[in-house]
Design a protein around this motif. Structure first.
Motif, PDB file in Angstrom:
ATOM      1  N   ALA A   1      55.905   8.160  29.446  1.00  0.00           N
ATOM      2  CA  ALA A   1      55.407   7.543  28.218  1.00  0.00           C
ATOM      3  C   ALA A   1      54.845   8.579  27.252  1.00  0.00           C
ATOM      4  O   ALA A   1      54.729   8.316  26.047  1.00  0.00           O
TER       5      ALA A   1
ATOM      6  N   THR B   1      56.292   9.386  23.715  1.00  0.00           N
ATOM      7  CA  THR B   1      55.951   8.654  22.489  1.00  0.00           C
ATOM      8  C   THR B   1      54.639   9.153  21.887  1.00  0.00           C
ATOM      9  O   THR B   1      54.500   9.178  20.661  1.00  0.00           O
TER      10      THR B   1
ATOM     11  N   ALA C   1      67.492   6.049  23.556  1.00  0.00           N
ATOM     12  CA  ALA C   1      66.887   5.295  24.645  1.00  0.00           C
ATOM     13  C   ALA C   1      67.978   4.615  25.469  1.00  0.00           C
ATOM     14  O   ALA C   1      68.892   4.000  24.919  1.00  0.00           O
TER      15      ALA C   1
ATOM     16  N   GLN D   1      64.101   1.617  30.260  1.00  0.00           N
ATOM     17  CA  GLN D   1      62.822   1.897  30.907  1.00  0.00           C
ATOM     18  C   GLN D   1      63.023   1.654  32.402  1.00  0.00           C
ATOM     19  O   GLN D   1      63.515   0.602  32.808  1.00  0.00           O
TER      20      GLN D   1
ATOM     21  N   HIS E   1      64.358   0.801  23.086  1.00  0.00           N
ATOM     22  CA  HIS E   1      64.149   1.392  21.759  1.00  0.00           C
ATOM     23  C   HIS E   1      63.039   0.677  21.004  1.00  0.00           C
ATOM     24  O   HIS E   1      62.147   1.300  20.422  1.00  0.00           O
TER      25      HIS E   1
ATOM     26  N   ASN F   1      59.649   1.553  22.385  1.00  0.00           N
ATOM     27  CA  ASN F   1      59.254   2.915  22.021  1.00  0.00           C
ATOM     28  C   ASN F   1      58.810   3.001  20.563  1.00  0.00           C
ATOM     29  O   ASN F   1      57.816   3.659  20.237  1.00  0.00           O
TER      30      ASN F   1
ATOM     31  N   GLU G   1      55.380   1.637  20.250  1.00  0.00           N
ATOM     32  CA  GLU G   1      54.375   2.559  20.777  1.00  0.00           C
ATOM     33  C   GLU G   1      54.121   3.717  19.821  1.00  0.00           C
ATOM     34  O   GLU G   1      52.973   4.102  19.587  1.00  0.00           O
TER      35      GLU G   1
END
Length: 325
Positions: A97, A100, A119, A122, A303, A306, A309
């Motif tokens: 993570a 990001t 991306a 996850q 995506h 992300n 974030e």
């Protein structure tokens, strides 16, 4: 805005000419060894995740899966290696993570993950835990918040570095709880854990797997789990909602990325492969034992998460003047 498929317009313009070769590439993939770049040292959680999933890919698709550690510069060396690689699906990135938070704080990188990486999915996610040294007077999350409000700028909160995921998790906690702590950055997780156990810092917000180890040392006390539900790894630990701070949630994840030049059809193929690998019995068992939840979402969903974030961390970095470069 972070664009998952920056080549989309070009593909549309040349679809008639390139559509068939792209479809053929996806249909025959994989036909040679796949390299998973881990941008951290061996033994860390990102490395473990990659090495647990690799055998499941190999067993199903009969190609070698090589895990290669390219550590250094907070992960940017390995990230750059994948961003610069051919988009043929054979060089992939297992990132944390922190990629990001990096996008929100580091301005002088030789790549931009929003345009140079695509991306894929996850892989796993784990909640963070609010921890304090055993000698610190706070016995509950409410105690910690009350103490920090009564004595602002006295609680020493550690992190694995300026702009790291643990740093942002702490700043988000401060903002949510309405408190001010003193940030004490270290160079990586291990020295931060040592500092907490030794009492050099008062508190730390860290992912569940390492938090459990710290609690088991007998030198650290867990106050709350930043998740919607309790974890079987620490079943007596209340969630932040149960402890009186329902609006705080914080997690760590690891995800799969490819070079931005990877064709969309191939991205989908890779996602499906890794989604299947996450359902492997050994991967599921290992994840459960370490407090991880498998995800395996679509490139589009990953995506979107992300991008959200990055937007949140960028605003938090602006408010708290967090900048690495």
């Amino acid at each position: 805005m972070y664009n998952i498929r920056p080549w989309k317009s070009a593909v549309a313009l040349t679809g008639i000419l390139l559509g068939a070769p792209m479809a053929a590439l996806s249909a025959t993939y994989p036909s040679k060894p796949i390299t998973l770049i881990v941008p951290f040292a061996p033994g860390g959680m990102a490395d473990q995740v990659a090495r647990v999933i690799a055998p499941a890919i190999h067993a199903e698709y009969k190609v070698p899966v090589i895990v290669e550690n390219k550590a250094g510069a907070g992960g940017s060396i390995g990230n750059h290696a994948v961003a610069s690689a051919p988009g043929d699906g054979y060089t992939l990135l297992v990132a944390s993570a922190g990629i990001t938070t990096e996008a929100a704080t580091r301005k002088n990188l030789p790549y931009d993950m929003r345009t140079d990486l695509a991306a894929v999915t996850q892989l796993v996610v784990m909640p963070n835990v609010v921890l304090v040294n055993e000698r610190f007077k706070a016995q509950t999350l409410g105690d910690l918040i009350s103490y920090a409000r009564e004595k602002p700028d006295t609680v020493l909160a550690g992190s694995s570095g300026i702009g790291s995921s643990t740093h942002f998790a702490t700043e988000l906690f401060n903002a949510t709880a309405g408190i001010k702590t003193v940030h004490v950055p270290y160079k990586g997780g291990a020295p931060t854990w040592q500092a907490l156990m030794a009492g050099e810092i008062n508190m730390l917000i860290d992912p569940l797997p390492s938090a459990r180890n710290l609690v088991n040392s007998g030198k650290v006390r867990a106050l709350a789990l930043a998740a919607a539900e309790r974890s079987p790894l620490l079943p007596d630990l209340p969630t932040t909602a149960e402890a009186g701070l329902p609006s705080y949630g914080s997690e760590m994840w690891f995800g799969l990325f490819a070079p931005a030049s990877t064709p969309p059809e191939l991205l989908d193929r890779i996602q499906q492969m890794f989604r299947h690998a996450l359902d492997d019995g050994n991967v599921r068992k290992w994840s459960l034992e370490h407090g991880l939840s498998v995800v395996g979402n679509s490139p589009e969903a990953f995506h979107a998460a992300n991008a959200k974030e990055i937007e949140r961390w960028t605003e938090l970095a602006r408010l708290h003047h967090i900048e690495v470069d």
